[in-house]
Design a protein around this motif. Sequence first.
Motif, PDB file in Angstrom:
ATOM      1  N   TRP A 230       0.840  -1.208   0.000  1.00 45.77           N
ATOM      2  CA  TRP A 230       0.000   0.000   0.000  1.00 45.77           C
ATOM      3  C   TRP A 230       0.873   1.254   0.000  1.00 45.77           C
ATOM      4  O   TRP A 230       0.609   2.219  -0.724  1.00 45.77           O
ATOM      5  CB  TRP A 230      -0.947   0.017   1.211  1.00 45.77           C
ATOM      6  CG  TRP A 230      -2.251  -0.684   0.957  1.00 45.77           C
ATOM      7  CD1 TRP A 230      -2.685  -1.843   1.525  1.00 45.77           C
ATOM      8  CD2 TRP A 230      -3.303  -0.266   0.068  1.00 45.77           C
ATOM      9  NE1 TRP A 230      -3.930  -2.169   1.048  1.00 45.77           N
ATOM     10  CE2 TRP A 230      -4.328  -1.224   0.156  1.00 45.77           C
ATOM     11  CE3 TRP A 230      -3.464   0.815  -0.789  1.00 45.77           C
ATOM     12  CZ2 TRP A 230      -5.515  -1.137  -0.577  1.00 45.77           C
ATOM     13  CZ3 TRP A 230      -4.639   0.919  -1.535  1.00 45.77           C
ATOM     14  CH2 TRP A 230      -5.637  -0.047  -1.419  1.00 45.77           C
ATOM     15  N   GLY A 231       1.942   1.226   0.827  1.00 45.20           N
ATOM     16  CA  GLY A 231       2.834   2.387   0.875  1.00 45.20           C
ATOM     17  C   GLY A 231       3.443   2.672  -0.481  1.00 45.20           C
ATOM     18  O   GLY A 231       3.488   3.829  -0.942  1.00 45.20           O
ATOM     19  N   ALA A 232       3.874   1.617  -1.171  1.00 47.35           N
ATOM     20  CA  ALA A 232       4.514   1.791  -2.481  1.00 47.35           C
ATOM     21  C   ALA A 232       3.495   2.254  -3.525  1.00 47.35           C
ATOM     22  O   ALA A 232       3.811   3.091  -4.379  1.00 47.35           O
ATOM     23  CB  ALA A 232       5.166   0.473  -2.903  1.00 47.35           C
ATOM     24  N   ALA A 233       2.283   1.716  -3.467  1.00 50.18           N
ATOM     25  CA  ALA A 233       1.264   2.095  -4.463  1.00 50.18           C
ATOM     26  C   ALA A 233       0.866   3.558  -4.293  1.00 50.18           C
ATOM     27  O   ALA A 233       0.729   4.304  -5.270  1.00 50.18           O
ATOM     28  CB  ALA A 233       0.036   1.188  -4.327  1.00 50.18           C
ATOM     29  N   VAL A 234       0.678   3.988  -3.054  1.00 53.25           N
ATOM     30  CA  VAL A 234       0.324   5.388  -2.796  1.00 53.25           C
ATOM     31  C   VAL A 234       1.470   6.306  -3.229  1.00 53.25           C
ATOM     32  O   VAL A 234       1.252   7.350  -3.854  1.00 53.25           O
ATOM     33  CB  VAL A 234      -0.032   5.579  -1.300  1.00 53.25           C
ATOM     34  CG1 VAL A 234      -0.044   7.052  -0.916  1.00 53.25           C
ATOM     35  CG2 VAL A 234      -1.389   4.946  -1.017  1.00 53.25           C
ATOM     36  N   ALA A 235       2.704   5.897  -2.930  1.00 50.19           N
ATOM     37  CA  ALA A 235       3.862   6.701  -3.349  1.00 50.19           C
ATOM     38  C   ALA A 235       3.916   6.817  -4.866  1.00 50.19           C
ATOM     39  O   ALA A 235       4.201   7.900  -5.410  1.00 50.19           O
ATOM     40  CB  ALA A 235       5.152   6.074  -2.812  1.00 50.19           C
ATOM     41  N   LEU A 236       3.615   5.731  -5.571  1.00 50.98           N
ATOM     42  CA  LEU A 236       3.633   5.781  -7.042  1.00 50.98           C
ATOM     43  C   LEU A 236       2.534   6.705  -7.569  1.00 50.98           C
ATOM     44  O   LEU A 236       2.763   7.502  -8.488  1.00 50.98           O
ATOM     45  CB  LEU A 236       3.470   4.371  -7.622  1.00 50.98           C
ATOM     46  CG  LEU A 236       3.474   4.287  -9.155  1.00 50.98           C
ATOM     47  CD1 LEU A 236       4.819   4.738  -9.725  1.00 50.98           C
ATOM     48  CD2 LEU A 236       3.153   2.864  -9.617  1.00 50.98           C
ATOM     49  N   ALA A 237       1.347   6.621  -6.973  1.00 46.88           N
ATOM     50  CA  ALA A 237       0.241   7.487  -7.414  1.00 46.88           C
ATOM     51  C   ALA A 237       0.610   8.957  -7.220  1.00 46.88           C
ATOM     52  O   ALA A 237       0.383   9.795  -8.102  1.00 46.88           O
ATOM     53  CB  ALA A 237      -1.040   7.152  -6.641  1.00 46.88           C
ATOM     54  N   LEU A 238       1.218   9.269  -6.081  1.00 46.18           N
ATOM     55  CA  LEU A 238       1.586  10.664  -5.807  1.00 46.18           C
ATOM     56  C   LEU A 238       2.709  11.118  -6.728  1.00 46.18           C
ATOM     57  O   LEU A 238       2.713  12.252  -7.222  1.00 46.18           O
ATOM     58  CB  LEU A 238       2.003  10.816  -4.338  1.00 46.18           C
ATOM     59  CG  LEU A 238       0.873  10.598  -3.323  1.00 46.18           C
ATOM     60  CD1 LEU A 238       1.425  10.604  -1.905  1.00 46.18           C
ATOM     61  CD2 LEU A 238      -0.208  11.677  -3.479  1.00 46.18           C
ATOM     62  N   ASP A 239       3.656  10.203  -6.982  1.00 43.73           N
ATOM     63  CA  ASP A 239       4.781  10.547  -7.852  1.00 43.73           C
ATOM     64  C   ASP A 239       4.310  10.793  -9.289  1.00 43.73           C
ATOM     65  O   ASP A 239       4.707  11.768  -9.929  1.00 43.73           O
ATOM     66  CB  ASP A 239       5.796   9.392  -7.791  1.00 43.73           C
ATOM     67  CG  ASP A 239       7.035   9.725  -8.586  1.00 43.73           C
ATOM     68  OD1 ASP A 239       7.590  10.814  -8.359  1.00 43.73           O
ATOM     69  OD2 ASP A 239       7.436   8.908  -9.451  1.00 43.73           O
ATOM     70  N   ARG A 240       3.456   9.894  -9.781  1.00 48.04           N
ATOM     71  CA  ARG A 240       3.002   9.997 -11.184  1.00 48.04           C
ATOM     72  C   ARG A 240       1.954  11.075 -11.388  1.00 48.04           C
ATOM     73  O   ARG A 240       1.965  11.797 -12.385  1.00 48.04           O
ATOM     74  CB  ARG A 240       2.384   8.661 -11.639  1.00 48.04           C
ATOM     75  CG  ARG A 240       3.342   7.646 -12.219  1.00 48.04           C
ATOM     76  CD  ARG A 240       3.923   8.059 -13.572  1.00 48.04           C
ATOM     77  NE  ARG A 240       2.958   8.027 -14.662  1.00 48.04           N
ATOM     78  CZ  ARG A 240       2.658   6.955 -15.367  1.00 48.04           C
ATOM     79  NH1 ARG A 240       3.259   5.815 -15.109  1.00 48.04           N
ATOM     80  NH2 ARG A 240       1.786   7.018 -16.346  1.00 48.04           N
ATOM     81  N   PHE A 241       1.021  11.180 -10.427  1.00 41.94           N
ATOM     82  CA  PHE A 241      -0.156  12.025 -10.665  1.00 41.94           C
ATOM     83  C   PHE A 241      -0.313  13.192  -9.679  1.00 41.94           C
ATOM     84  O   PHE A 241      -1.198  14.023  -9.852  1.00 41.94           O
ATOM     85  CB  PHE A 241      -1.424  11.165 -10.643  1.00 41.94           C
ATOM     86  CG  PHE A 241      -1.401  10.025 -11.632  1.00 41.94           C
ATOM     87  CD1 PHE A 241      -1.044  10.234 -12.957  1.00 41.94           C
ATOM     88  CD2 PHE A 241      -1.730   8.729 -11.242  1.00 41.94           C
ATOM     89  CE1 PHE A 241      -1.027   9.185 -13.871  1.00 41.94           C
ATOM     90  CE2 PHE A 241      -1.714   7.674 -12.154  1.00 41.94           C
ATOM     91  CZ  PHE A 241      -1.358   7.909 -13.478  1.00 41.94           C
ATOM     92  N   GLY A 242       0.486  13.206  -8.597  1.00 42.14           N
ATOM     93  CA  GLY A 242       0.548  14.393  -7.735  1.00 42.14           C
ATOM     94  C   GLY A 242      -0.463  14.490  -6.608  1.00 42.14           C
ATOM     95  O   GLY A 242      -0.322  15.331  -5.726  1.00 42.14           O
ATOM     96  N   ARG A 243      -1.502  13.654  -6.598  1.00 44.08           N
ATOM     97  CA  ARG A 243      -2.534  13.751  -5.570  1.00 44.08           C
ATOM     98  C   ARG A 243      -3.360  12.465  -5.558  1.00 44.08           C
ATOM     99  O   ARG A 243      -3.245  11.651  -6.481  1.00 44.08           O
ATOM    100  CB  ARG A 243      -3.451  14.940  -5.826  1.00 44.08           C
ATOM    101  CG  ARG A 243      -4.013  14.992  -7.249  1.00 44.08           C
ATOM    102  CD  ARG A 243      -4.779  16.266  -7.558  1.00 44.08           C
ATOM    103  NE  ARG A 243      -5.993  16.342  -6.755  1.00 44.08           N
ATOM    104  CZ  ARG A 243      -6.203  17.299  -5.840  1.00 44.08           C
ATOM    105  NH1 ARG A 243      -5.309  18.236  -5.627  1.00 44.08           N
ATOM    106  NH2 ARG A 243      -7.345  17.309  -5.150  1.00 44.08           N
ATOM    107  N   ILE A 244      -4.183  12.283  -4.561  1.00 41.54           N
ATOM    108  CA  ILE A 244      -5.144  11.168  -4.541  1.00 41.54           C
ATOM    109  C   ILE A 244      -6.496  11.712  -4.085  1.00 41.54           C
ATOM    110  O   ILE A 244      -6.615  12.278  -2.997  1.00 41.54           O
ATOM    111  CB  ILE A 244      -4.693  10.021  -3.605  1.00 41.54           C
ATOM    112  CG1 ILE A 244      -3.375   9.408  -4.099  1.00 41.54           C
ATOM    113  CG2 ILE A 244      -5.779   8.936  -3.525  1.00 41.54           C
ATOM    114  CD1 ILE A 244      -2.814   8.323  -3.192  1.00 41.54           C
ATOM    115  N   ASP A 245      -7.500  11.570  -4.947  1.00 44.72           N
ATOM    116  CA  ASP A 245      -8.832  12.085  -4.639  1.00 44.72           C
ATOM    117  C   ASP A 245      -9.823  10.985  -4.283  1.00 44.72           C
ATOM    118  O   ASP A 245     -10.845  11.267  -3.658  1.00 44.72           O
ATOM    119  CB  ASP A 245      -9.385  12.841  -5.854  1.00 44.72           C
ATOM    120  CG  ASP A 245      -8.476  13.991  -6.243  1.00 44.72           C
ATOM    121  OD1 ASP A 245      -8.477  15.004  -5.537  1.00 44.72           O
ATOM    122  OD2 ASP A 245      -7.750  13.849  -7.247  1.00 44.72           O
TER     123      ASP A 245
END
Length: 248
Positions: free
Chosen positions: A67-82
């Motif tokens: 989960w930590g890695a997936a969230v980090a990838l989402a933030l790195d690629r797309f900048g936010r999580i909505d």
Amino acid sequence: MDRLAEKVVVISGAARGQGEAEARLFVAEGARVLLGDVLDAEGEAVAASLGERAAYAHLDVSSEADWGAAVALALDRFGRIDALVNNAGVMQVAPIASCSKRDFERVLEVNLVGAFLGIRAVMDPMSAGGGGSIVNVSSVSGYASVPGQAAYSASKFGLRGLTKTAAVELGSLGIRVNSIHPGVIETPMIQAPELSDVDWEGIVGNLPLGRSGQPEDIARMALFLCSDEASYSTGAEFLADGGLLASP
Ligand SMILES: NC(=O)c1ccc[n+]([C@@H]2O[C@H](COP(=O)([O-])OP(=O)(O)OC[C@H]3O[C@@H](n4cnc5c(N)ncnc54)[C@H](O)[C@@H]3O)[C@@H](O)[C@H]2O)c1
């Protein structure tokens, strides 16, 4: 269509079935999507077919590190999580008398603990971005059960309690949390060998709507809940079962 314009959505279990349908619909509605699954080849292929607006991460939802890695990838690629759709799930059919403790625990680890870990992993970045929406995919098995579904049904009942607690805790952060309750949906899950003697046609033929559900039926409900159209819904349960629970 832009019902999810500018939004970034994480979907677990997105390599096939309902999760894949959600990823495809959400990208078509303007979102950028992080797809997670344990079926890496299938998940990579779905993400690749969606282009730059999608990325794939290996995500075993029972793993905090994943989960930590997936969230980090989402933030790195797309900048936010909505938004987060806690869609990943496993079905297990075994009478209580022959269901091992380990098998029971594994279903809870994926279907219930996995959603808990997902909520914990996204809440800070979601809150930092001004809030968001979390959708937990439960089931009609979260309201009633049939023989052989002790672990599955317990996990889906549990998701209702998790959803309500998360809703009351995270509302002040601007995060809405709701659950979806699909009925019989045509995905690989119901084609599993242990369900081969189930008379699906007989079951869905007797439903008020007289048909099985398609993954897109659920994806459209998830779309609504992830979008701002559902701005005043939280802690709520959304059925999409063709009338199954309304039938005698
Ligand atoms: N199909 C139905 O009739 C039905 C009915 C009610 C609820 N549901 C629920 O809908 C959700 C989606 O299921 P589906 O119908 O698309 O089935 P599916 O089996 O096609 O999809 C489930 C996905 O979850 C993934 N997954 C399994 N274990 C995982 C793990 N540990 N970590 C990450 N991903 C994992 C699988 O690889 C698969 O891609 C599930 O939560 C399921 O319980 C399905």
